[in-house]
Scaffold this motif. Structure first.
Motif, PDB file in Angstrom:
ATOM      1  N   ASP A 155     -30.098  45.008  77.499  1.00 54.37           N
ATOM      2  CA  ASP A 155     -29.673  43.648  77.176  1.00 54.37           C
ATOM      3  C   ASP A 155     -28.352  43.636  76.401  1.00 54.37           C
ATOM      4  OD1 ASP A 155     -31.934  42.620  78.414  1.00 54.37           O
ATOM      5  OD2 ASP A 155     -33.124  42.730  76.562  1.00 54.37           O
ATOM      6  N   VAL A 156     -28.143  44.660  75.559  1.00 52.26           N
ATOM      7  CA  VAL A 156     -26.863  44.794  74.853  1.00 52.26           C
ATOM      8  C   VAL A 156     -25.754  45.096  75.858  1.00 52.26           C
ATOM      9  CG1 VAL A 156     -25.558  46.216  73.225  1.00 52.26           C
ATOM     10  CG2 VAL A 156     -27.874  45.470  72.655  1.00 52.26           C
ATOM     11  N   ILE A 157     -26.008  46.016  76.770  1.00 52.73           N
ATOM     12  CA  ILE A 157     -25.018  46.356  77.805  1.00 52.73           C
ATOM     13  C   ILE A 157     -24.665  45.117  78.628  1.00 52.73           C
ATOM     14  CG2 ILE A 157     -24.654  47.699  79.915  1.00 52.73           C
ATOM     15  CD1 ILE A 157     -26.520  49.851  78.659  1.00 52.73           C
ATOM     16  N   GLU A 158     -25.680  44.370  79.001  1.00 50.27           N
ATOM     17  CA  GLU A 158     -25.454  43.144  79.771  1.00 50.27           C
ATOM     18  C   GLU A 158     -24.621  42.143  78.979  1.00 50.27           C
ATOM     19  OE1 GLU A 158     -28.551  40.914  82.470  1.00 50.27           O
ATOM     20  OE2 GLU A 158     -28.684  40.126  80.425  1.00 50.27           O
ATOM     21  N   GLY A 159     -24.903  42.043  77.684  1.00 52.72           N
ATOM     22  CA  GLY A 159     -24.133  41.126  76.849  1.00 52.72           C
ATOM     23  C   GLY A 159     -22.677  41.518  76.751  1.00 52.72           C
ATOM     24  N   GLN A 160     -22.407  42.812  76.644  1.00 55.54           N
ATOM     25  CA  GLN A 160     -21.010  43.265  76.543  1.00 55.54           C
ATOM     26  C   GLN A 160     -20.258  43.058  77.855  1.00 55.54           C
ATOM     27  OE1 GLN A 160     -21.342  43.296  73.672  1.00 55.54           O
ATOM     28  NE2 GLN A 160     -22.214  45.070  72.631  1.00 55.54           N
ATOM     29  N   SER A 161     -20.976  42.986  78.973  1.00 55.99           N
ATOM     30  CA  SER A 161     -20.306  42.770  80.263  1.00 55.99           C
ATOM     31  C   SER A 161     -19.595  41.430  80.324  1.00 55.99           C
ATOM     32  CB  SER A 161     -21.311  42.876  81.411  1.00 55.99           C
ATOM     33  OG  SER A 161     -22.200  41.763  81.429  1.00 55.99           O
ATOM     34  N   SER A 162     -19.950  40.523  79.422  1.00 61.55           N
ATOM     35  CA  SER A 162     -19.300  39.205  79.398  1.00 61.55           C
ATOM     36  C   SER A 162     -17.805  39.318  79.125  1.00 61.55           C
ATOM     37  CB  SER A 162     -19.952  38.303  78.347  1.00 61.55           C
ATOM     38  OG  SER A 162     -19.845  38.865  77.045  1.00 61.55           O
ATOM     39  N   VAL A 163     -17.373  40.395  78.474  1.00 59.47           N
ATOM     40  CA  VAL A 163     -15.940  40.622  78.273  1.00 59.47           C
ATOM     41  C   VAL A 163     -15.251  40.736  79.634  1.00 59.47           C
ATOM     42  CG1 VAL A 163     -14.195  42.206  77.348  1.00 59.47           C
ATOM     43  CG2 VAL A 163     -16.290  41.765  76.052  1.00 59.47           C
ATOM     44  N   GLY A 164     -15.871  41.451  80.561  1.00 63.19           N
ATOM     45  CA  GLY A 164     -15.310  41.598  81.899  1.00 63.19           C
ATOM     46  C   GLY A 164     -15.281  40.290  82.657  1.00 63.19           C
ATOM     47  N   VAL A 165     -16.327  39.484  82.505  1.00 63.15           N
ATOM     48  CA  VAL A 165     -16.369  38.180  83.170  1.00 63.15           C
ATOM     49  C   VAL A 165     -15.190  37.322  82.715  1.00 63.15           C
ATOM     50  CG1 VAL A 165     -17.696  36.056  83.489  1.00 63.15           C
ATOM     51  CG2 VAL A 165     -18.878  38.266  83.427  1.00 63.15           C
ATOM     52  N   GLU A 166     -14.939  37.321  81.415  1.00 58.05           N
ATOM     53  CA  GLU A 166     -13.846  36.508  80.880  1.00 58.05           C
ATOM     54  C   GLU A 166     -12.484  37.018  81.337  1.00 58.05           C
ATOM     55  OE1 GLU A 166     -14.283  36.207  76.655  1.00 58.05           O
ATOM     56  OE2 GLU A 166     -16.302  35.348  76.785  1.00 58.05           O
ATOM     57  N   ILE A 167     -12.334  38.333  81.462  1.00 60.49           N
ATOM     58  CA  ILE A 167     -11.052  38.887  81.938  1.00 60.49           C
ATOM     59  C   ILE A 167     -10.743  38.365  83.335  1.00 60.49           C
ATOM     60  CG2 ILE A 167      -9.909  41.010  82.701  1.00 60.49           C
ATOM     61  CD1 ILE A 167     -11.334  42.460  80.389  1.00 60.49           C
ATOM     62  N   LEU A 168     -11.699  38.477  84.252  1.00 54.55           N
ATOM     63  CA  LEU A 168     -11.449  38.036  85.629  1.00 54.55           C
ATOM     64  C   LEU A 168     -11.277  36.521  85.714  1.00 54.55           C
ATOM     65  CD1 LEU A 168     -13.809  40.299  87.783  1.00 54.55           C
ATOM     66  CD2 LEU A 168     -11.370  40.546  87.317  1.00 54.55           C
ATOM     67  N   ALA A 169     -11.979  35.782  84.862  1.00 55.36           N
ATOM     68  CA  ALA A 169     -11.865  34.324  84.884  1.00 55.36           C
ATOM     69  C   ALA A 169     -10.488  33.858  84.437  1.00 55.36           C
ATOM     70  CB  ALA A 169     -12.942  33.701  84.001  1.00 55.36           C
ATOM     71  N   GLU A 170      -9.821  34.642  83.590  1.00 52.43           N
ATOM     72  CA  GLU A 170      -8.526  34.257  83.042  1.00 52.43           C
ATOM     73  C   GLU A 170      -7.347  34.651  83.938  1.00 52.43           C
ATOM     74  OE1 GLU A 170      -7.319  32.728  80.118  1.00 52.43           O
ATOM     75  OE2 GLU A 170      -9.364  31.938  80.046  1.00 52.43           O
ATOM     76  N   MET A 171      -7.565  35.535  84.906  1.00 55.57           N
ATOM     77  CA  MET A 171      -6.457  36.059  85.708  1.00 55.57           C
ATOM     78  C   MET A 171      -6.519  35.518  87.135  1.00 55.57           C
ATOM     79  SD  MET A 171      -6.296  40.020  84.331  1.00 55.57           S
ATOM     80  CE  MET A 171      -4.628  40.275  84.973  1.00 55.57           C
TER      81      MET A 171
END
Length: 415
Positions: A155-171
């Motif tokens: 669940d911690v790993i899944e939570g940290q993946s949100s950083v990647g989601v935000e990167i792709l959403a911004e570019m």
């Protein structure tokens, strides 16, 4: 869309109840310096100045969804994870007991207490993290709480993946390269797994502190490795053993894409980002930026994202960081000089110094039974080449000396 993508996106959307997406900012200075489009994913600008708030939020949210009556969460942390857990304890209205090493800087203790308020209790136990962790787990089992791992938890790993989601959403288009810091592996494994489905064409580089390169060691052996010795200077990323779950995700990474950053060079990067860009990074937060010189040829003309993972820097450490940066840049050295015990010997030495050479430290131990005394000297200068000139003059005058700048053992005892 795969299940991993959908879950990561759902986590990211749930985080918006806690804080907005952290900025993804093009850095003109670094872009110009390396002839690339370099953007910084500013996790140092989260509410707790690190990405750790994400994994803690997701793990606590899922625990409460499964067992709404859960009222006690326990963790062990030297800093950023503690702050993330404390912040979320206050958010969810639950009790947290946070174990921290006795050696934890007061700044991190105070921030953890400020974020958690009355919701958290801080217990200082053990000189080293392993002892702290053992005590925390034993207490959690006895008290019937829910233990929050800093990285080795799905669940911690899944939570940290949100950083990647935000990167792709911004570019508009996915980045060519993403550079990630690695400690226990929660952040790096979460983003790597998400990008494998969402943007498989993106390349990754991983950066560990040289004094805690547990991922590199595990990849070389093909299995988990516990390091015999860890340099704790990069306290947010120096771990003796990467997590089991995180390594399962990262075990297929090309060993050549895992870089080890020397601690003194990290200090130079911290000073550079502070002086030039006004960006405050802790040692672990500077890792991704620190390896840009090594990757200069590979990133030229590419779009690059560096994840600056944290900015919880204790400014009481600034003198040490500055000195280590100077040593890395070759503009500060320490040496032991054998000084003749005669009138005028000190004056003879001082006359050999150049106009840009400054004595930063001078300790002289005079022993009357000897013809020579030992002097510990620290010299700062503007150009590393000045030391070659100084040492040439010392040799010509017959002075005996030993450069101990890079002698780890002598430096620890004398400097």
């Amino acid at each position: 869309m795969t299940d991993i993508e959908a879950q990561a996106i759902a986590v990211t959307e749930s985080l918006r109840d806690l804080f907005p997406a952290t900025p993804l900012l093009r850095n003109e200075y670094l872009s110009g310096k390396y002839e690339a489009d370099i953007r910084l994913k500013r996790e140092d600008l989260s509410p707790v100045r690190s990405y750790k708030i994400r994994g803690a939020f997701n793990a606590m949210r899922k625990a409460l969804d499964a067992r709404p009556d859960t009222r006690l969460f326990v963790c062990a942390s030297a800093g950023n994870h503690a702050q993330g857990v404390a912040y979320n304890c206050s958010h969810f209205g639950v009790r947290g007991v946070i174990f921290m090493p006795v050696t934890t800087p007061q700044q991190k203790i105070d921030k953890t207490r400020a974020f958690g308020g009355d919701a958290v209790e801080i217990r200082l136990v053990g000189d080293y993290f392993d002892a702290t962790l053992g005590t925390a787990k034993a207490f959690c089992d006895e008290a019937g709480g829910h233990f929050l791992s800093p990285f080795d938890d799905p669940d911690v790993i899944e939570g940290q993946s949100s950083v990647g989601v935000e990167i792709l959403a911004e570019m508009e288009t996915a980045p060519d390269i993403v550079i990630l810091p690695v400690g226990g592996g929660g952040l790096s494994s979460g983003i790597t797994r998400y990008f494998a489905d969402a943007s498989p064409g993106t390349e990754f580089y991983y950066v560990e502190p040289r004094g805690g390169a547990s991922l590199g060691a595990a990849l070389e052996k093909g299995e988990l490795v516990t390091l015999d010795r860890v340099d704790s200077f990069v306290d947010g990323a120096s771990v003796a053993r990467i997590g089991e779950r995180t390594f399962e995700i990262l075990r297929h990474v090309d060993r050549d894409r895992v870089l080890a950053a020397p601690e003194d060079r990290i200090c130079a990067t911290i000073i550079e980002m502070l002086n030039v860009e006004g960006i405050v990074l802790e040692p672990a937060g500077a890792l991704a930026v620190d390896v840009l010189p090594e990757l200069a040829e590979r990133i030229r003309g590419k779009s690059v994202v560096c994840v600056t993972s944290g900015g919880n820097f204790d400014f009481e450490r600034l003198p040490e960081v500055r000195e280590r940066a100077q040593k890395y840049g070759g503009v500060k050295k320490y040496f032991v000089l054998r000084m003749p015990q005669r009138p005028g010997a000190l004056r003879d030495f001082l006359e050999l110094l150049g106009p840009d050479d400054d004595i930063a430290r001078f300790e002289y131990l005079k022993k009357s039974a000897r013809n020579f005394g030992s002097v510990l000297i620290g010299i700062e200068t503007r150009d590393p080449a000045n030391f070659a000139t100084l040492f040439g003059r010392l040799d010509a005058k017959g002075f005996v000396y030993q450069d101990i700048t890079d002698d780890r053992t002598l430096s620890e005892f004398l400097i």
